[in-house]
Write an enzyme that holds these catalytic residues in place. Structure first.
Site, PDB file in Angstrom:
ATOM      1  N   HIS A   1       0.836  -1.208   0.000  1.00 42.89           N
ATOM      2  CA  HIS A   1       0.000   0.000   0.000  1.00 42.89           C
ATOM      3  C   HIS A   1       0.874   1.263   0.000  1.00 42.89           C
ATOM      4  CE1 HIS A   1      -3.655   2.338   1.262  1.00 42.89           C
ATOM      5  NE2 HIS A   1      -2.721   3.126   1.758  1.00 42.89           N
ATOM      6  N   GLU A   2       1.826   1.292   0.936  1.00 44.77           N
ATOM      7  CA  GLU A   2       2.651   2.513   1.031  1.00 44.77           C
ATOM      8  C   GLU A   2       3.503   2.672  -0.227  1.00 44.77           C
ATOM      9  OE1 GLU A   2       1.630   4.374   3.305  1.00 44.77           O
ATOM     10  OE2 GLU A   2       0.585   2.789   4.396  1.00 44.77           O
TER      11      GLU A   2
HETATM   12  N1  HT7 Z   1      -1.481   8.171   4.283  1.00 41.91           N
HETATM   13  C1  HT7 Z   1      -1.182   7.680   5.582  1.00 41.91           C
HETATM   14  C2  HT7 Z   1      -2.052   8.328   6.584  1.00 41.91           C
HETATM   15  C3  HT7 Z   1      -1.440   8.471   7.922  1.00 41.91           C
HETATM   16  C4  HT7 Z   1      -1.897   9.329   8.912  1.00 41.91           C
HETATM   17  C5  HT7 Z   1      -2.926  10.226   8.929  1.00 41.91           C
HETATM   18  C6  HT7 Z   1      -3.164  10.950  10.100  1.00 41.91           C
HETATM   19  C7  HT7 Z   1      -2.355  10.770  11.210  1.00 41.91           C
HETATM   20  C8  HT7 Z   1      -1.317   9.873  11.165  1.00 41.91           C
HETATM   21  C9  HT7 Z   1      -1.085   9.144  10.012  1.00 41.91           C
HETATM   22  N2  HT7 Z   1      -0.156   8.215   9.720  1.00 41.91           N
HETATM   23  C10 HT7 Z   1      -0.383   7.799   8.429  1.00 41.91           C
HETATM   24  C11 HT7 Z   1      -1.296   6.206   5.704  1.00 41.91           C
HETATM   25  C12 HT7 Z   1      -1.834   5.523   4.508  1.00 41.91           C
HETATM   26  O1  HT7 Z   1      -3.021   5.509   4.285  1.00 41.91           O
HETATM   27  O2  HT7 Z   1      -1.096   5.013   3.719  1.00 41.91           O
HETATM   28 ZN    ZN Z   2      -2.821   5.061   2.217  1.00 38.95          ZN
END
Ligand code: HT7
Ligand code: ZN
Length: 876
Positions: A298-299
């Protein structure tokens, strides 16, 4: 605070093209010197000359424009912003700020953990590092220099490429990183820490050799191998399925034990929760391995869907998250079993997202308002968002979808765009009109699709009448019909699929059709239907809807046995089990003895007999619907009766098939070295499902078998399966096993999390007292999100019979913990507060207790916006 509205979106009046940061770490301070190249945005209609920068939890030390230091009278600074009036059209802005990362318990911005300092900038953490226009449509190139003590922080990392490094006075060192790609500041990352490293490499299909690095806490490199392997698989998959190649010379993953979510896709420097990195056969379960595989993918996939093409604003979050979840789901389906992956994804969607859509936090996939953006990283944005992308894939087909993706990148590479831009690329590539389909982005709530079939033997016609509706949701009393792709088949009495020809068509077109349901009520007439069929509806769960159909129990057992669509074979069993348990709940409430139809018991017997064909699938068929899902199906949920009835079904099946379960437990053992592959994991899943059925009998034979299994188990999957059974049993083996487990694993944080979780979810009487005692355990801390999740979230979300205790003790306890957590980490606290979302589903007495618990949170002073938004919406 005022809600932020989608309709108020306007382009930023000023852009920032280049960022140079100099970050100096000297406990207790991190001091950040920023040089920003700022210019007026030609695309903005705002003609004012005021530059407003975001900044929170930072202390401003100095400001300069084009090298001239500003006097305090020349700017305004408050707890949220730095305002500069009458700025030039283009200039260099320099700021110096400092803050204390060791006091940062919110875990956003730059924060300290036992191994060093790490960042989390999505959604709005960059403003806790320096003053900036903190919104995703401001994209800049970054040059970053980090300075820190060499002994304490030997690793200094940031996005992009390492361009220079060296030692400096006072046993310190520095490193300079340059990211060649412009990026929004939410993708910024830096790390100053003591970490061990596992390295590898990947040659892209165009021949570029990239360095891959996985950084983990000291001593844990032996748990990093699977992550590196998963990263390479993901890179390979994205090349072969979407033609997308890694665009960097170096790709780093850093694992940190204190992290608010699962992982973060910062450009070239992904930061991960240790839970989604560290795995060894004796410390991680099959499910842990599977999730690591999916999260790493995903990442990595975000590098294109999220980073190269990013979101214009946070209302568009699903543009990157829904699409990237769809991509990681497809990756999971290709790497493991497509049917089992789909079943698990749909189970989660229905248990969690459908409940969200029916509750006070309901919002569209593209929300139109929020108070705290961190509250909108939701199952709706992620999982329903993925279903919306999947429906586009179903409507236009695989080849056109791929063309649409290519066009999307061709048009928008390097841009910050909207969900509508994505849909337009799909429309243009496939030459279809998705105007009506767009309602999936703007309307909240789960549509209900009711199907009725009528067979006319004389005319050899089968008429399927489909009616759709969508219940009112917060702020959306009325809905317009959705465009729903409904995959269907007709199953004959002999189990074969019938050829499908719709009235007006010249010939039959296969045995599996996608019907375009667009009206509130629509009829589909199939002709040349030689005998009465059983309809197989919504194959593969082709749309995120609640399906109602007039199937008889016999129809369902027929589909369980014969449907060519594996998802619907499982689904038929799930619908039947739900029906039986809910009928049993009614019987219990009326003081009657519930019955379980023999046809269902026989069907489960056949699942066991045929289990060897696909053990993982059989294990899914043996797993009854979750109590939380069953509660959602009732007008007034009765958690006690649901619990009793569900267990009754398990016990009846266990009694009836004891020998078969014992046989399956012996037969499906997995010899040889551990591997988390789908085949081996499937056999273990079936074997452990059999063990759980046997332990439901909770007699001395089953307990002895389980305890022996616990002691003999050679991997964490089997260990946890046995421990979970023992944790639910009242025998003496329970305490022995729990004691042995903690003693063995007390130094492995992720395994200790499992120990807390298995106790927090135990259904034995006295759960709250035990959880309260565990709060005082020396290994417990509220400051670590994984630990808080393992005890508190596990109790509130996965122990419904005790969380919803009739005396309100579960609610009071969780409310107190929300308040305690809020003082440390509002994001995690608001997640826990969401356990109350469905309080209105319960009886008046429980509602009274839940309301009081919510009020007790709301009346606290200094509540965060995060928790306040959730509690206000719950009480509205
Ligand atoms: N896009 C990332 C989202 C995320 C996040 C949002 C709010 C606070 C902390 C966080 N750590 C990661 C993760 C993803 O969806 O891939
Ligand atoms: Zn994501």
């Amino acid at each position: 605070p005022q809600p932020v509205l989608l309709k108020d979106y306007a382009p930023p009046p000023y852009l920032i093209d280049r960022v140079e940061l100099d970050v100096d770490v000297r406990e207790p301070w991190a001091t950040v010197h920023a040089r920003l190249a700022v210019r007026r945005n030609p695309g903005s209609k705002d003609t004012g000359r005021t530059l407003v920068l975001d900044g929170e939890h930072i202390e401003l030390l100095s400001v300069a424009i084009d090298g001239r230091a500003l006097a305090a009278s020349e700017y305004k600074v408050d707890a949220q912003n730095l305002r500069l009036e009458s700025v030039p059209d283009a200039f260099t802005l320099e700021t110096r700020v400092r803050f204390d990362p060791w006091k940062n318990t919110r875990l956003e911005g730059f924060y300290a953990t036992k191994d060093g300092l790490f960042t989390q900038c999505e959604a709005q953490g960059f403003r806790c590092i320096t003053y900036f226009v903190d919104r995703p449509d401001v994209m800049a190139k970054y040059l970053v220099t980090l300075h820190a003590d060499k002994e304490r922080f030997p690793r200094l990392l940031a996005n992009g490429n390492l361009v220079a490094s060296g030692d400096e006075e006072g046993a310190r060192h520095w490193a300079r990183w340059e990211d060649p790609f412009p990026k929004p500041c939410y993708l910024y990352a830096m790390v100053a820490a003591k970490l061990d490293l596992l390295e590898g490499s990947f040659t892209t299909r165009s021949g570029k050799n990239a360095l891959l690095q996985v950084y983990v806490e000291p001593g844990k490199v032996d748990q990093a191998g699977f992550t590196l392997h998963a990263l390479k698989k993901a890179m390979q998959w994205d090349e072969s399925v979407f033609g997308l190649e890694l665009d960097l010379d170096r790709f780093m993953i850093v694992a940190v034990g204190d992290f608010n979510m699962g992982a973060m896709e910062n450009k070239g420097l992904n930061i991960f929760n240790t839970k989604y990195v560290l795995a060894r056969p004796d410390t991680a379960t099959d499910m842990d391995y599977y999730l690591i595989d999916r999260v790493v993918a995903h990442e990595y996939f975000h590098n294109w869907t999220g980073n190269r093409v990013t979101c214009r604003d946070w209302f568009q979050l699903s543009l990157k998250e829904g699409l990237t979840v769809f991509r990681d789901q497809e990756y999971g389906a290709d790497e493991y079993s497509r049917a089992v992956a789909r079943i698990q994804d749909v189970r989660k969607l229905r248990e969690v997202q459908f409940a969200e859509d029916a509750g006070p936090m309901a919002h569209p996939v593209r929300p139109d308002t929020y108070v705290e953006i961190n509250n909108f990283y939701t199952p709706t944005v992620y999982d329903k968002g993925a279903e919306v992308v999947r429906m586009i894939h179903t409507i236009i087909g695989k080849a056109a979808f791929r063309r649409g993706m290519d066009l999307y990148f061709e048009r928008h590479d390097g841009q910050a765009v909207t969900c509508d831009d994505f849909v337009r690329a799909m429309e243009d590539a496939a030459k279809v009109d998705l105007t009506q389909f767009r309602r999936w982005y703007s309307q909240s709530g789960t549509p209900v699709v009711a199907c009725r079939g009528e067979y006319d033997a004389t005319a050899q016609k089968y008429t399927l009448t489909v009616k759709q509706s969508c219940p009112p949701t917060a702020g959306q009393p009325e809905k317009l019909p959705f465009h729903i792709p409904m995959a269907v088949g007709l199953v004959a009495a002999d189990g074969a699929d019938m050829a499908l020809r719709l009235e007006g068509e010249p010939r039959a077109q296969g045995t599996n059709r996608v019907l375009d349901v667009r009206e509130a009520e629509q009829r589909f007439v199939f002709v040349d239907v030689p005998s009465m069929p059983v309809p197989s509806l919504l194959r593969g769960f082709s749309a995120p809807v609640v399906l109602r159909s007039d199937w008889s129990d016999a129809d369902l057992t027929h589909l369980m046995a014969y449907d060519s669509d594996a998802f619907n074979r499982w689904e038929a069993g799930d619908v039947l089990a739900t029906r039986i348990i809910l009928a049993g709940v009614k019987a219990i409430q009326a003081g009657n003895v519930p019955e379980i139809p023999a046809a269902y018991i026989d069907a489960i017997g056949r699942v066991l007999v045929n289990a060897a064909r696909d053990p993982a699938f059989a294990a899914e068929c043996l797993a009854l619907p979750a109590e939380s899902f069953l509660a959602e199906q009732m007008d007034v949920a009765d958690p006690d009766a649901i619990h009793v009835m569900r267990k009754r079904v398990i016990r009846i099946l266990a009694t009836r098939y004891r020998t078969r379960f014992e046989g399956a437990f012996r037969h499906f053992s997995v010899p040889g070295a551990y591997s988390p592959d789908a085949g081996a994991a499937g056999r273990r899943a079936l074997r452990n499902a059999a063990l759980a059925y046997l332990m439901e009998l909770d007699d001395s034979t089953a307990r002895a078998l389980t305890f022996l299994e616990y002691r003999r188990a050679e991997n964490m999957t089997d260990t946890m399966a046995a421990l979970q059974c023992l944790a639910n049993s009242s025998g003496a083996e329970r305490e022995r096993a729990l004691g042995m487990f903690f003693e063995k694993w007390k130094d492995e944080a992720l395994v200790v999390d499992k120990w807390f979780r298995v106790q927090a979810t135990s259904e034995l009487a006295g759960a709250i007292d035990r959880v309260q005692a565990l709060l005082k355990h020396p290994a417990f801390t509220l400051a670590n999100p994984n630990r808080a999740r393992s005890l508190l979230f596990a109790f509130a979300r996965a122990n419904p019979v005790h969380f919803h205790a009739a005396d309100g003790s579960g609610y009071r306890f969780v409310a107190e913990q929300v308040v305690a957590l809020d003082a440390l980490n509002p994001q995690i606290a608001s997640g826990l507060a969401r356990s109350f979302d469905r309080w209105k589903k319960y009886d008046a007495a429980r509602q009274g207790h839940a309301r009081a618990a919510l009020e007790s949170i709301r009346t606290r002073d200094a509540l965060s916006n995060d928790v306040r938004e959730v509690v206000d919406r719950a009480l509205a």
